[in-house]
Write a protein that holds these residues in place. Structure first.
Motif, PDB file in Angstrom:
ATOM      1  N   ALA A  71       0.912  -1.014  -0.221  1.00  0.00           N
ATOM      2  CA  ALA A  71       0.068   0.133   0.537  1.00  0.00           C
ATOM      3  C   ALA A  71       1.027   1.020   0.560  1.00  0.00           C
ATOM      4  O   ALA A  71       2.191   1.653   0.815  1.00  0.00           O
ATOM      5  N   GLY A  72       1.208   1.768  -1.527  1.00  0.00           N
ATOM      6  CA  GLY A  72       1.272   2.932  -1.020  1.00  0.00           C
ATOM      7  C   GLY A  72       0.988   4.715   0.023  1.00  0.00           C
ATOM      8  O   GLY A  72      -0.389   4.288   0.421  1.00  0.00           O
ATOM      9  N   ALA A  73       1.674   5.014  -0.435  1.00  0.00           N
ATOM     10  CA  ALA A  73       1.115   6.438   0.236  1.00  0.00           C
ATOM     11  C   ALA A  73       0.243   7.528  -0.316  1.00  0.00           C
ATOM     12  O   ALA A  73      -0.147   7.321  -1.350  1.00  0.00           O
ATOM     13  N   GLY A  80       8.771  12.172  -2.413  1.00  0.00           N
ATOM     14  CA  GLY A  80       7.851  10.942  -1.529  1.00  0.00           C
ATOM     15  C   GLY A  80       7.399   9.942  -2.806  1.00  0.00           C
ATOM     16  O   GLY A  80       7.784   8.248  -2.880  1.00  0.00           O
ATOM     17  N   VAL A  81       7.098  10.978  -3.625  1.00  0.00           N
ATOM     18  CA  VAL A  81       7.189   9.732  -5.343  1.00  0.00           C
ATOM     19  C   VAL A  81       8.728   9.706  -5.499  1.00  0.00           C
ATOM     20  O   VAL A  81       8.526   8.095  -6.418  1.00  0.00           O
ATOM     21  N   HIS A 100      12.458   2.467  -5.207  1.00  0.00           N
ATOM     22  CA  HIS A 100      14.135   2.129  -3.981  1.00  0.00           C
ATOM     23  C   HIS A 100      13.128   1.969  -2.681  1.00  0.00           C
ATOM     24  O   HIS A 100      13.703   0.787  -1.943  1.00  0.00           O
ATOM     25  N   ILE A 101      12.101   0.839  -2.798  1.00  0.00           N
ATOM     26  CA  ILE A 101      11.179   0.387  -1.764  1.00  0.00           C
ATOM     27  C   ILE A 101      11.866  -1.066  -2.023  1.00  0.00           C
ATOM     28  O   ILE A 101      12.148  -1.311  -3.335  1.00  0.00           O
ATOM     29  N   PRO A 102      11.612  -1.832  -0.759  1.00  0.00           N
ATOM     30  CA  PRO A 102      11.642  -2.889  -1.322  1.00  0.00           C
ATOM     31  C   PRO A 102      11.522  -3.948  -2.199  1.00  0.00           C
ATOM     32  O   PRO A 102      11.789  -4.920  -2.568  1.00  0.00           O
TER      33      PRO A 102
END
Length: 455
Positions: A165-167, A351-352, A357-359
């Protein structure tokens, strides 16, 4: 008021009445299945882009009524990362009219539709669902189902925790009138606090949707009019295109979020459309996602119901397809956002830019070093079956046919045949034209697979 058992019971019940639900119902009818759709028509007006690929798919499903609303393509303008470009056109449809047209196409194809609000989908055991809903007059109804498709969008109850779930963000949309006339256009523009998408038709009707962090609305004391006006004032390319604007309606505010739902495939149920995953709206893939998902989900359901021995394969195909497409869309959005560096220090862009770089995406899975034959589930004659395909770095999902020639069959024929292939004989054996066989053979040789034994 006591609940009334519905007389229209069905093996397959689709919950929801949006494009994902209706297109799936049409695809199921083409495979000889009879789904029951329970849902309410869209209440809020909206405009949305429709790609050329999506238009081709609508034609494939026989959605002539819906397709007629598309008209001629609009030009697409983009002002991003300091560059202004014109891209391939897209069609624009008004969603209330488009959804209603899809419903008419579905009814003409023999789909059973019930205008109702689903209150609960009760799962009592394998193949035993109880759908509690209210019809248009508000009478409680109950329908039993052997198989349920959850297609109520983002609001659909979860079957398991989200996998990602993203921001959260907000989309503020307003219609305008302008004195500008000319070529019908859609446009995208980035700015310090987010980005904008909008439309301008030949009669001077325009829409501007602004995507930004919820904090921008809070900074205006929750005043959506002030937040929209403040952001609109920062759009130079949009003002140059639209000129002076007069509001033509209230502002619509909706939350948006990139989400991948958990447990999209059960033994007797599947999630489709926005109930399975939602992508960043920057991609503009909404209607195409609904269409391509329908064409892939229909044979999955048929396999689950009619070939239970292949149930594990079919569910794996459904889940893996969702995973691949979601990650592909996520990487595409991350790359597009990364190109805009002018406001890297602003909260929205920080943020975007972190998205890449998210796992979940880092490091990205590496494709195989070379081409190879592998076995994987595919759609064949309306069912999910396991077949050999060629997987390459350029085609990680696999290639089975090239110019109508089945590559694994061609490879087997080459293995069993003489050292110098007889193209006319191969063409007769494979049921294709000699030129098509020649091109497929050239492709295999380019990937060093013409005489290589497959695993």
């Amino acid at each position: 008021m006591p609940e009334v058992r519905s007389a229209a019971e069905a093996d397959i019940v689709i919950l929801g009445a949006g494009p994902a639900a209706l297109m799936l119902a049409l695809a199921l009818r083409r495979l000889g299945l009879q789904p029951l759709v329970i849902g309410r028509p869209r209440l809020q007006p909206a405009v949305e882009g429709l790609s050329h690929r999506a238009a081709q798919g609508l034609r494939q499903l026989g959605c002539d009524t819906a397709l007629a609303l598309a008209g001629a393509p609009w030009r697409r303008l983009s002002s991003w990362a300091g560059a202004q470009v014109e891209m391939n056109g897209e069609f624009i449809v008004e969603r209330q009219a488009f959804d209603a047209a899809l419903a008419r196409d579905a009814r003409q194809a023999g789909v059973a539709l019930q205008d109702g609000r689903v209150r609960q989908a009760e799962h009592r055991g394998p193949g035993d669902w109880r759908i509690h809903w209210e019809n248009a007059p508000g009478v409680p109804r109950m329908t039993t189902a052997r198989f349920v498709v959850e297609s109520r969008g983002r609001s659909a109850p979860k079957w398991a925790p989200d996998r990602y779930a993203g921001a959260p963000a907000l989309a503020l949309t307003r219609a305008f009138r302008t004195q500008r006339r000319g070529r019908r256009s859609t446009f995208t523009e980035s700015f310090a606090d987010g980005w904008a998408w909008g439309t301008l038709d030949a009669d001077g009707a325009a829409t501007v949707q602004l995507v930004m962090q919820p904090q921008r609305l809070k900074a205006q004391g929750g005043d959506a009019d002030a937040a929209h006006a403040a952001a609109l004032a920062r759009l130079s390319a949009t003002h140059a295109l639209l000129g002076p604007l007069q509001p033509a309606g209230d502002i619509g505010v909706r939350g948006i979020q990139t989400v991948w739902r958990g447990a999209c495939g059960l033994e007797d149920g599947l999630r489709v459309g926005d109930a399975a995953y939602t992508c960043d709206p920057l991609s503009g893939h909404g209607l195409f996602e609904a269409l391509s998902g329908a064409l892939a989900t229909a044979p999955t359901i048929r396999t689950l119901l009619q070939r239970p021995a292949l149930a594990t394969l079919a569910r794996g195909y459904h889940e893996d397809r969702i995973r691949q497409i979601f990650l592909e869309r996520l990487r595409t959005a991350a790359g597009h956002y990364a190109a805009e560096t002018r406001w890297a220090g602003e909260p929205f862009w920080r943020g975007v830019h972190a998205l890449g770089h998210i796992p979940l995406l880092s490091p990205a899975p590496q494709p195989p070093a070379g081409a190879a034959f592998v076995s994987q589930p595919v759609v064949e004659d309306g069912f999910i079956v396991e077949r050999r395909v060629v997987r390459t770095p350029e085609h990680p999902r696999g290639v089975r046919f090239l110019g109508g020639i089945e590559l694994p069959r061609l490879h087997e024929a080459l293995q069993a045949g003489p050292a110098e292939p007889d193209l006319p004989q191969l063409a007769r054996q494979l049921g294709g034209a000699p030129d098509a066989v020649r091109q497929a053979l050239h492709w295999l040789r380019a990937h060093r697979l013409d005489r290589t034994a497959a695993a």
